[in-house]
Write a protein that holds these residues in place. Structure first.
Motif, short mmCIF file in Angstrom:
data_model
loop_
_atom_site.label_atom_id
_atom_site.label_comp_id
_atom_site.label_asym_id
_atom_site.label_seq_id
_atom_site.Cartn_x
_atom_site.Cartn_y
_atom_site.Cartn_z
N GLU A 79 0.96 -1.28 -0.03
CA GLU A 79 -0.05 -0.09 0.09
C GLU A 79 0.85 1.39 0.06
O GLU A 79 0.59 2.10 -0.68
N THR A 80 1.97 1.47 0.95
CA THR A 80 2.66 2.49 0.83
C THR A 80 3.60 2.68 -0.27
O THR A 80 3.74 3.83 -0.74
N TYR A 81 4.18 1.84 -0.96
CA TYR A 81 5.02 2.04 -2.11
C TYR A 81 4.57 1.44 -3.33
O TYR A 81 5.25 1.70 -4.19
N GLY A 82 3.67 1.01 -3.28
CA GLY A 82 2.91 0.52 -4.67
C GLY A 82 3.92 -0.43 -4.98
O GLY A 82 3.80 -0.67 -6.62
N VAL A 83 4.42 -1.43 -4.53
CA VAL A 83 5.31 -2.36 -4.97
C VAL A 83 4.53 -3.86 -4.84
O VAL A 83 3.75 -3.82 -4.05
N SER A 84 4.87 -4.85 -5.58
CA SER A 84 4.29 -6.30 -5.09
C SER A 84 5.53 -6.96 -4.48
O SER A 84 6.73 -6.65 -4.65
N VAL A 85 5.22 -7.91 -3.75
CA VAL A 85 6.06 -8.64 -2.91
C VAL A 85 6.01 -9.97 -3.08
O VAL A 85 4.97 -10.72 -3.05
N ASN A 86 7.02 -10.41 -3.20
CA ASN A 86 7.35 -12.10 -3.36
C ASN A 86 7.75 -12.54 -1.98
O ASN A 86 8.76 -12.03 -1.36
N THR A 87 7.26 -13.61 -1.46
CA THR A 87 7.54 -14.22 -0.13
C THR A 87 8.30 -15.57 -0.43
O THR A 87 7.88 -16.45 -1.05
N TRP A 88 9.43 -15.76 0.22
CA TRP A 88 10.00 -16.97 0.27
C TRP A 88 10.32 -17.48 1.72
O TRP A 88 11.00 -16.70 2.61
N THR A 125 12.78 -15.90 6.62
CA THR A 125 11.82 -15.47 5.55
C THR A 125 12.43 -14.49 4.79
O THR A 125 12.95 -13.43 5.47
N VAL A 126 12.21 -14.53 3.58
CA VAL A 126 12.77 -13.31 2.58
C VAL A 126 11.60 -12.67 1.86
O VAL A 126 11.09 -13.44 1.34
N LEU A 127 11.71 -11.51 1.71
CA LEU A 127 10.78 -10.71 0.87
C LEU A 127 11.54 -10.21 -0.28
O LEU A 127 12.70 -9.67 -0.07
N GLY A 128 10.79 -10.30 -1.47
CA GLY A 128 11.56 -9.40 -2.79
C GLY A 128 10.48 -8.53 -3.06
O GLY A 128 9.13 -8.93 -3.49
N LEU A 129 10.93 -7.22 -3.18
CA LEU A 129 10.18 -6.34 -3.58
C LEU A 129 10.16 -6.04 -5.05
O LEU A 129 11.21 -5.92 -5.62
N ILE A 130 9.24 -5.94 -5.62
CA ILE A 130 9.28 -5.65 -7.15
C ILE A 130 8.43 -4.33 -7.56
O ILE A 130 7.33 -4.28 -7.01
N GLY A 131 9.19 -3.70 -8.39
CA GLY A 131 8.69 -2.19 -8.73
C GLY A 131 9.66 -1.19 -8.58
O GLY A 131 10.75 -1.50 -8.41
N ASP A 132 9.21 0.11 -8.42
CA ASP A 132 10.11 1.12 -8.35
C ASP A 132 10.46 1.23 -6.91
O ASP A 132 9.76 1.83 -6.19
#
Lengths: 340, 340, 340, 340
Positions: D23-32, D38-45
Motif C-alpha cells: 500500500e505504501t510504496y505501490g510495489v508487489s512482494v514475493n515471499t520466500w 523468511t525473505v521478501l523480494g520487492l518488485i517495482g520502483d
C-alpha cells in the motif's frame, strides 16, 4: 546467507552453482525465483564461507550474511554475561566496575611501586604497566622487558593488585606465565596477529584484547573468536579509540561500540580513555561517558611524573588527578547499576 | 624539533625545562624569546624523542618535528634508489618494472604449477602465493602451511620464478629460510608487529612490507626502519589500499603514496591493485594508474579458476585476463621510463 | 605563526620573504637563525593568513599556526559560557540541560501535535521537526515545506514548545522568520554552505549548527565564526556523529568533541544521539554518555509510529521510550552539575 | 529490494507488513519462507523507499537494495557515454581529453589574462578561475565576486577559452547566466546542497559537480541525479580526493572512483589532481595516473606566481610546469585511447 543472482543467469548456470555450494560448503540451498531476480538462501553453518569468493562467481549480483560470522563470542548462543574471575575475589564483567590503572611503561622500582600504592589507594583494583612496549620508532624506549615483568611482580607483592601487561610476541608467552601475569594484554597493533591469538587461545589466563586502530566491531569479535576457539573463554574486549580524520585527538573514542558490543557479545567490555584521546584532561569526561554508556571497566594511565614519563606522558594522569576521577566514577556507578 | 612555549611560562620554568631536555636527550637547545611566544629549537638527534612526552609538560603549547623520524629509510641521507637484486639477474627498484603474480593461496600442486606457468608466460618475473593465510575468521581456510611452501618450491623448480610468500609469525622464519623463499612478505595486519620486524631485520632475505590497513606513510617508513635498523637493507614497500569510509571497494588505493614514497625514501615501491580494490575488473585500471604514478612494480592475484578459489576469488584475474593486463603494462612502461 | 625555513635558504631569499610577509599581511616578523634551521615568528593578526600559501614558497619547510584561527568563538577571548535565552524563560548553555525532541519530519497535524504533547509531557522543552528535508535521493519525501512550518506553529500554539527546524536555502529565510521559528537548524550537509552562514549571521534568531559529516572540530568552529562575524551571537553547536570506516552505525559519535568544544569555545554544545548512531536502541546509552561528557543538551528523534515514519524511522524513539530516556537523564543530571 | 525477516516473526505480522509495503510504496512482494528465515523480494520502483525506514520495523532483520537508487545517471539504462558539447567544437566525455586549467582565484586582469594565455598555449581547452571562493575562514580572501566574473569574460574574449567557475549560492545563478559562464562548478562543500542542485537542474548550462569531502560514490551519483531529474542532462563528475586519516596530503585521491564511475554511469568523469594532493609536485604523477585510470579530463590549478597566490598557492603549478605536464599527457593520451 542470502545470495542474489544476476537477472541474466540461466537455469543451468544456477543449478550448477547450487550444486557447487552444496558440495563445497555442506549447506543446503533454498531457491526463490522471482520476476526480476533469483535469490538463494543457504542453510547450515555458513561461518566458514568467504563472502568474497561467492561474489567472485559471474552470475552473482550480491551476497549478504544473515548470521554473524562469530559463534562463541555471540550473545545469541550465550545470553548470559561472561564474568571473569580473578585472584582476590575480583571479577570483570559483573556488577562491579573494573578499574585498571598504572603507568604506560614500567620505568623503575620506585616508580611502579609508588604508582601501584597510589592507584590502589585511589580505588583501582588492577595495576597496568608496560614491560614490552610497541613503539612506532625503533629508536624509542622499548620497555624494561624481563626486568619490567619482575618489577610488576614486586609491585603486586607489595600491593596485592593483580597485574595487566602487554605481550607482543609468541616468544614471550612462557615468560608471562612464569611471571604470573594476571591479565595478558594484546595491543591494538596485534589485534589481527592471528598466530598470537591462536596461541593465547591455549592458555587459561584472561586476555585483554584491544580493538585495532581501524578494526570494525565485527573484526574485533572475530579476533576474540580466535582466542575462544582455542579454548580460552576469558576474553575482555577493550575499546581504545579508532583512527579517523580528526586530528585534535590521537584517536576517536567510539563510544557507541560499548553498548553495541554489550548487545552482540557476552564478553566484558572495558574502555581506555587515555589512549582514546591522548590528552590527560580528556580522560575524566571520557571515563564518565564510558561508564554512562555501560562499560564494564576502565583502564587509565597514571604516572607520578607525567612530564618525565618515558612514554605517553601527554595522556597520563597524576595520582591526585586519578583520585579525583575515581571518586567521581564511584559516585556515578550506582546510577548505572554498578558498584566500585 | 621546534617547541613553542605557552605565553604565561616564567623564566625559571623555561630554564628548568631546557636543562631537562639537554640532560634527558643529549640535545642542545636554542631559545628565541619573542614578544608573544617563546620558541625552542632542539639541535642534535631528535629521532628517539617522543613528541607526546614533550607535549605533556604544562608549559608547552605545541611541538613540531622538523626532521623526519626515520633515518636509514630517508632519501635525504641515501639519495640513490635502492635496487634489490634477486636470483636470475632480476631486480626490484631499477629501470625494470617488477611483475609479481600468482594466486592468493596455494591450493594444490596442479593449481600452483599451472598458474606459475601461465603468469610466467604472461610476463611475470616472480610468483606469489600464500602458504600461511591471515584470515579474519578462525573457521576460514588458513592455508596449506608447510605443504604450501613445498608446493611453491616445486613451482619455482619448474618455472624458475622466484617466490614471494607471506610469513605470519616469528616461529616460521627458519622454515621460510629452509624453503628458500626469495622474498618474504609481511602482511598489512603485521606491519606494526614490531618483534617480527626486528627479527626480519637480522636476515638478508628481501622483505616485501605491506602498508597497514590504516597506517600513515610515516608509520610505513618507521616499520621499514625497524627492519633496516637490524641490518637488512632489502626492504620493498607495498601500497595495497587503505581503509576509508567508502564501501564500494574493499580498500581505497592511495595512489599518491607512490610518488610520495619515491620522494621520501630510496626503497622500491610496488602496488597491489588486487587487494586495493578487491574487485577483479578494477585490477587493470589500477595497475595502469600505478605504473603511471611511478611504481617500481605490481603484485597481482591470478587464479586459474577464480570462482572456486579458496580465498580472495573476487579480486583474482584469470590467466587470460592477466595476459591482457601484462601486455598493456609492457606497452605503457617505456612512456614512464621503465621496461618490462 | 611559526615558519621553519629550509636549510639551504640564502640570506637574501630570507630577507625578501620577510619583507613580503610584512607587506602582504601587516605582521611583524621575528627571526631566529639556528645552527640547522631558521625559524620565523609572525606577530600580529594571522587569522586571515592562508597557511597553504605560505607553504607554497620554495624556501619554506613547514608552517605552524600558534593561535587558533577563530576569534569570536574562542573561549580565550570570551571566558564565560554563552547562554542563549529563549521564549518562556528557557535557555541553552546554562545549568539547565536542553532537551529537544520531535519527529524527523513533520507529516500531518495529528502526528506533530500528538508528538509535541507527548514529548512535552516527557520533559522536552523544545520541539524539533523537519519541514524541509535534505534527502540523498531526489525521489524521497522532501518534507511538507511551508505546510510543515504551519503545522509546527500550530503545535507550538497548542503546547507552548519553541520550535527547532532546519533551513536548507537562503531562499527560505524570510519564510522562517515569518513562521516564528525559534531556533533555525543548519544541517550537517550545509555546515560549509558559507553564503547561507553569512546570511544567518545577520539575524538574531539562534542557530543550531550541526557538525558536517566529516568536519574537523576546527572547521565546525570556523563555520560558527562565519555566523558570529555577521553579528549573530546566538550559535549552538551540535555534535551528530562523524563519518568513519565503521559500518555498524550510521555515523560514529565523536564523544570527545563535547569536552573539547566546551574547552575551546564559549558556545553551547548539544548532542544528537539519534543521527549519530542511526539505531533507536542506541539513543539511550549515547544520550547518557553525552550528558556524562558535559553536553549542554540533547536533540532526540521521537515518532508516534516509527515504523511508518516518512524518514529516519530506524532511529526514532516511541514516546514511551522517550519518557524512559528523559527520566533517566533527569535523574543523572545533578551528578553532572545540571538540572532538567 | 530484499528484506530478511527475523526468525521469530509470526505469520500475521508478516502478512500485515507485506500489506503495508504494497500500500505504501505501490510495489508487489514475493515471499520466500525458508527453514530459518523468511525473505521478501520487492518488485517495482523501489528508488524512493528509505531503506532505514524499512529497517525500523521490529520484524525486519536486514534490508538490501538490489537495484541502484539512481536511474537517470545509471549506465544500465543509458549505455552510451554522455558527451557534453561546448562552444568552439569542444566536448567533454568523448575521445578527446578535456584539459581545464587556471588559477584557484581570479585576482586581477593581468593575472587572469596572462594565465589564460599561457595555459591555452600549453594545451588547455578550458579556463578555470574562482570568482566566488568558499573559504574555511570568514577572514580569508573570498574572491573578487562580480568583478571576477567580468575578468573571466575578458580573458575568454581574449583567448577564446570557455570558462569554468564555481557558483556558491542560488542567489548567483542569474549573474552566472548573464556572465555567460560555460561550465558552472559546484564545489565539494555544496555537493549535497540539494536546493542548489535542484535549481541547477532547471538550466541547460553544463555543471561540473565535485565529489564531497567524504561523499561515497553512490552519494555523488545521487547528487548528479538531482540535477538530471530537473532536466539538465549536462553533468560532469569530478573526483577531487576524499578525506581520510592520512595527513601527508590534503585529501586522498580515490583513483578507483574513476573506473568505477565510468562503469556505473554514462556521465563524464574528470579528476582534480591539484586539490586531491594539495602539493604542486604531486600534480604531475596524479594527473598521469588519472589519465591511465580512464579519466575524461583534468582540472589543474596554474598560477603565474604561486607563492603570491591569494589562495591555494601550495598546489598550483607555474605555467612552465603546466606546459611540462600537458606535454606528457598529450604523449600518453593515445595509449589510453584518447587524444589531446
Amino acid at each position: 546467507m542470502i545470495i542474489v543472482l544476476k537477472p541474466g543467469c540461466t537455469d543451468s548456470q544456477r543449478e550448477e552453482f547450487i550444486k557447487d555450494l552444496e558440495e563445497t560448503y555442506g549447506v543446503s540451498v533454498n531457491t526463490w525465483v522471482g520476476a526480476q531476480s533469483t535469490v538463494l538462501g543457504l542453510i547450515g553453518d555458513t561461518a566458514a564461507i568467504d563472502i568474497d569468493n561467492i561474489g567472485a562467481n559471474e552470475i552473482v549480483d550480491s551476497v549478504k550474511r544473515v548470521q554473524e560470522p562469530y559463534k562463541l563470542a555471540n550473545r545469541k548462543f550465550h545470553p548470559d554475561d561472561t564474568v571473569i574471575h580473578l585472584p582476590g575475589g575480583l571479577s570483570i564483567g559483573g556488577k562491579q566496575l573494573a578499574l585498571i590503572a598504572g603507568p604506560c611503561s614500567v620505568e623503575s622500582k620506585p616508580q611502579i611501586t609508588e604508582i601501584a600504592r597510589r592507584v590502589k589507594q585511589g580505588g583501582a583494583q588492577f595495576l597496568r604497566g608496560g614491560a614490552y612496549k610497541p613503539r612506532t620508532s625503533p629508536y624509542a624506549f622499548q620497555g624494561l622487558k624481563e626486568d619490567g615483568l619482575e618489577l610488576l611482580q614486586e609491585a603486586k607483592a607489595e600491593t596485592g593488585l593483580p597485574i595487566v601487561t602487554e605481550l607482543m610476541s609468541v616468544r614471550q608467552i612462557d615468560l608471562f606465565l612464569k611471571a604470573g601475569v594476571d591479565i595478558i594484554q594484546v595491543g591494538a597493533r596485534n589485534m589481527q596477529n592471528f598466530d598470537l591469538l591462536r596461541e593465547l587461545g591455549h592458555l587459561q589466563t584472561p586476555i585483554l584484547l584491544k580493538r585495532g586502530l581501524s578494526a570494525t566491531i565485527e573484526e574485533l569479535l572475530m579476533a576474540a573468536e580466535y582466542i575462544l576457539a582455542g579454548g580460552n573463554q576469558n576474553v575482555i574486549l577493550c575499546e581504545r579509540g579508532i583512527r579517523t580524520y580528526e586530528t585534535y585527538t590521537r584517536n576517536t573514542l567510539d563510544i557507541s561500540a560499548v553498548p553495541i558490543l554489550k548487545r552482540l557479545t557476552h564478553l566484558p567490555v572495558v574502555v581506555d580513555p587515555s589512549h582514546a584521546g591522548g590528552i590527560s584532561w580528556l580522560v575524566e569526561p571520557l571515563a564518565m561517558a564510558a561508564v554512562a554508556a555501560g562499560a564494564d571497566g576502565l583502564i587509565i594511565e597514571v604516572h607520578n611524573n607525567p612530564k618525565k614519563a618515558l612514554s605517553d606522558g601527554a595522556q597520563s594522569l597524576t595520582p591526585d588527578q586519578f583520585d579525583h576521577v575515581a571518586a567521581r566514577i564511584k559516585k556515578a556507578a550506582p546510577l548505572f547499576g554498578r558498584t566500585l
